[in-house]
Design an enzyme around this catalytic site. Structure first.
Site, PDB file in Angstrom:
ATOM      1  CG  HIS A   1      -8.153 -13.422  -2.455  1.00  0.00           C
ATOM      2  ND1 HIS A   1      -6.948 -12.858  -2.132  1.00  0.00           N
ATOM      3  CD2 HIS A   1      -9.023 -13.035  -1.483  1.00  0.00           C
ATOM      4  CE1 HIS A   1      -7.086 -12.149  -1.014  1.00  0.00           C
ATOM      5  NE2 HIS A   1      -8.327 -12.239  -0.598  1.00  0.00           N
TER       6      HIS A   1
ATOM      7  CG  LEU B   1      -2.800 -20.665  -3.443  1.00  0.00           C
ATOM      8  CD1 LEU B   1      -2.642 -21.280  -4.825  1.00  0.00           C
ATOM      9  CD2 LEU B   1      -1.848 -21.318  -2.454  1.00  0.00           C
TER      10      LEU B   1
ATOM     11  CB  CYS C   1       1.535  -5.442   0.221  1.00  0.00           C
ATOM     12  SG  CYS C   1       1.954  -7.128   0.553  1.00  0.00           S
TER      13      CYS C   1
ATOM     14  CG  PHE D   1      14.402  15.825 -18.851  1.00  0.00           C
ATOM     15  CD1 PHE D   1      15.179  15.879 -17.717  1.00  0.00           C
ATOM     16  CD2 PHE D   1      13.785  16.979 -19.297  1.00  0.00           C
ATOM     17  CE1 PHE D   1      15.358  17.074 -17.047  1.00  0.00           C
ATOM     18  CE2 PHE D   1      13.957  18.170 -18.625  1.00  0.00           C
ATOM     19  CZ  PHE D   1      14.740  18.220 -17.501  1.00  0.00           C
TER      20      PHE D   1
ATOM     21  CB  CYS E   1       0.535  -9.743   0.202  1.00  0.00           C
ATOM     22  SG  CYS E   1       0.580  -8.578  -1.173  1.00  0.00           S
TER      23      CYS E   1
END
Lengths: 525, 525
Positions: A133, A74, A83, A503, A78
């Site tokens: 995976h 599934l 990706c 910061f 990607c």
């Protein structure tokens, strides 16, 4: 392979997936309830990002989804080709870039280009992708409790029937999430060895390219091009449109674009805009040897290369679904859907890269969820006309909302808050601003490389209408900035200036806004 | 040096500042209006972060502020000795750490420890810090139009009168922003050469330390310690309290703490908790040679070292103001103020590191702005009891809201969404999760180094009550998460799960929330 009563751990899933990928005749992987002739609320055809999230959401709502996918895992393209490798490569590009700029300075040794290898990074990715995976299979079965049938190609019979692995599945609805694949233009020579795209790069690359010509000016072209170039592979991008001025990218600010594209050139990339590839030419060894390009002037030039990378975009995998169901499809190949992800055929939904809009993760997943929620009876619409966007070069580049030029078209009093500032008499190339987390070493050594940031404000409403960033470490924040500025009430510089900055924040929008927020009449900074 | 009618550019400012710093008898720097006997709305005693932002805000509101500072530049200790060098050093530490872990792997050459030098980084900082000073002077004069008197020590006469540079200044209000300095405990031997703190490190370091003993367990101790250690300087932290379990840090999640502190140990640091430094011992050369430490067991040990770094905290510079004005001061040296930054003396305000709360930039600046707005007649309170917090080791560590343990005390149904997940049977140390931007190379090569993230949710209200992150690239986002979760209406997992993630986001909170948001009964993930 029926795993319904098994609970494979990650290592076991890894072995199952690897064995299935290695053997074209491997058997389907079943995680299906035992009831006979079940009627699913939806069959998700495709278990990529959209299908997996949609099915998980439906299950969580109490519905009954089934995912069918041709791959043994599934998550879709990607983690397999898209990706995840892109992000691995872009992180390598950032690191290589830093090691080149700082060669023999500070604690950086002399940069050794012979170590920098595209092939090595591809191999690293291939060796590791199975873990993602395995985790997604494990999570979907054990944590999300979703039924699935993997390693089995689905055949859509009609709008309530799908067959796969010799079985017939009935559903009240179909959700099509079959993804998209790279599309190549019709140019002679693209069948030569050495012509690859983001799919075949990870599946087929078996040599170390020395020179690369990229055809196309997409995000993929820029991202992979920046990576190739950072490894030392001399890279040329051949693009019809100016980079970042393509239809598929909206809201690109011109100053940001210049910083990014100039930065690519500064790193030795050749970018040829307004050019058309004519043909790819083979050499004596039968491999790609050059690309003939027609320049904007009409002149044709030959670009010698041992590697051509296609960055010309993607097109949905739609033929079977259109033929079986008769759904309306645009000329671009995208399936027509409304804001509920409903196609022209009742009970049939399309999601992810199959539909219009950016081929990005948020759209894939949320469109899947939208289909699931609609099917489960919720009144939900998904509007992805506005969203935050990003790409990588050797930098992380992120933007949301309006560009300065767009804002000036809409508003009469546009206020710009920017680093480095554009002020007469300031020697900005040597100004170490933004001095920000992620570019501190650059700020102190090579100030012109320390990034760019711009906030676009409507001076009348005092609302932030756009934010633009080049550097490192701000991408995550743009998820929240997108949410804040696109709320009905928007985000004013006063609200932004009253937040608690951390910061040296990668973007200095909070404190820069605060420096102007005291004034009822906002001015540039 | 009267610059009222001059407009020095950055290079000119740089020269003025450097010349002033180099000469103890250098003259004051005047940027004052020409009117005789002006009455200021406020004199800001101290032009650091709080004074500069407060004065700028007051000026923007139409008020008349004056900043007086003993240094020849505005911005205070941050760009001169504190946050800016810390961030430069932490970025170097991150980079050195990566280069060590990947030595001779991929494109990384064999790590050469002889190149890694604390002294070189200090020199890099010293060579560049003037640019930030110059920019702040330029910006404050030219863009923010604030009057100032620099390189001149202010003497507070009474609550409306300050003298400096032989002049007397009258004001309706005083805003005290005189900062804080490191405080050293009373231990014999701290006067030996080789004992430094974050101030003297940048001002005085003139050798390359080989071993370091850090006394104290503050943020500064962890941040500088991680940097020293990353350069190859073998570092030991001697702390009374366990690291990150000191009073000055709130909301530290125990799992995050373990990931961070274990990570420091994994990198070769020695961390001795529950220990008390007894004395610092000199060697034959008259320099520091060892530290005698009493362990929790009562045993005393000698830690050989050529460098002692004090990380025992800071204390405000308050004596003159207390003596002159009679303001109430806590035993800790912090000035007592209300939420409007008003001290016990009418018309006198205190801001920044002089008051209670974290010595962080957001508090310094916003307290200055709060004083300015109050003086200008606004009804404004600044509550800094809740805020996002961070520190650096070789990682970026950020958190906001409640720790898991704190949440469990307040709520009966606490839901945890976490990466890597803690699930029986999963081999989590080798699980490349979180697989996220900033730790991609680690995820694929050294998965146990790829970070940690946790979202804490109240299952009943579905609100996010805490977020915790170790990795890179999420710090900026925590500014906005802080704003969102501390709004009166809070932030639910449903709202979070409906945001547009920018994949592979450094923190995966958006999509992980979405995987659970479909359920009315939230569960861990």
């Amino acid at each position: 392979m029926d795993l319904r009563d098994e609970h494979p751990n990650l290592g076991e899933w890894n072995r199952i997936i690897e064995a299935s990928l290695a053997d074209p005749d491997s058997e389907p992987i079943l995680n299906l309830d035992r009831d006979t002739d079940p009627l699913y609320d939806a069959v998700f055809v495709g278990g990529g990002a959209g299908g997996r999230f949609g099915a998980a959401y439906m299950k969580a709502m109490g519905g009954r989804p089934l995912i069918i996918d041709a791959w043994p895992f599934l998550g879709g393209s990607c983690p397999h080709q898209a990706c995840v490798p892109h992000h691995l490569f872009s992180e390598a590009a950032e690191e290589l870039d830093r090691m080149r700029w700082f060669s023999e300075e500070l604690f950086f040794p002399k940069f050794d280009p012979s170590r920098a290898s595209i092939l090595d990074l591809v191999k690293l990715f291939l060796a590791g992708r199975g873990s993602a995976h395995a985790f997604m299979n494990w999570q979907t079965k054990e944590q999300l409790d979703v039924e699935f049938l993997l390693n089995a190609r689905a055949t859509i019979v009609d709008r309530t029937t799908v067959t796969a692995a010799g079985r017939t599945f009935r559903a009240k609805n179909l959700v099509l999430g079959m993804g998209a694949r790279p599309v190549w233009p019709d140019i002679p020579g693209l069948d030569l060895p050495g012509v690859l795209d983001w799919v075949s790069l990870v599946e087929e690359l078996d040599y170390e390219p020395q020179r690369c010509v990229i055809i196309g000016g997409s995000k993929v072209a820029m991202e992979y091009g920046a990576f190739f170039n950072a490894t030392g592979c001399q890279t040329t991008i051949v693009s019809r449109s100016p980079l970042m001025r393509t239809r598929s990218l909206h809201h690109v600010d011109e100053d940001l674009r210049h910083y990014v594209v100039d930065g690519m050139r500064k790193r030795g990339m050749t970018i040829i805009e307004g050019a058309h590839p004519v043909r790819v030419n083979g050499g004596r060894d039968g491999r790609v040897a050059s690309v003939t390009v027609r320049l904007e002037t009409g002149e044709e030039v030959d670009l010698a290369t041992d590697f051509v990378f296609m960055g010309t975009g993607e097109r949905p995998t739609v033929d079977q679904a259109r033929d079986a169901l008769g759904i309306d499809v645009l000329d671009t190949g995208r399936v027509v859907v409304n804001k509920r992800m409903q196609t022209s055929v009742p009970g049939v939904y399309a999601i992810g890269d199959m539909i219009d809009g950016p081929m990005e993760m948020f759209k894939a997943r949320k469109s899947g969820v939208t289909a699931a929620r609609t099917i489960m009876g919720e009144d939900i619409e998904f509007d992805y006309s506005e969203y935050p966007d990003f790409l990588h070069t050797t930098y992380e580049v992120t933007w949301v909302g309006l560009s300065e030029a767009e804002a000036r078209e809409q508003f009469s009093d546009v206020v710009i808050i920017q680093m480095p500032p554009t002020v007469k008499g300031l020697d900005t190339p040597n100004l170490p601003l933004p001095c920000a987390e992620g570019t501190m070493l650059y700020a102190f050594s090579k100030p012109e490389l320390s990034g760019f940031q711009k906030l676009v404000v409507d001076g009348d409403s005092r609302r932030v209408v756009g934010a633009h960033h080049v550097g490192y470490g701000a991408k995550d924040a743009f998820q929240y900035l997108d949410h804040l500025i696109h709320r009905p009430e928007g985000l004013t510089v006063d609200q932004l200036g009253w937040m608690n900055e951390l910061f040296l924040n990668p973007e200095h929008f909070v404190q820069l806004s605060r420096l102007r927020a005291g004034s009822s009449d906002l001015r540039d900074l």
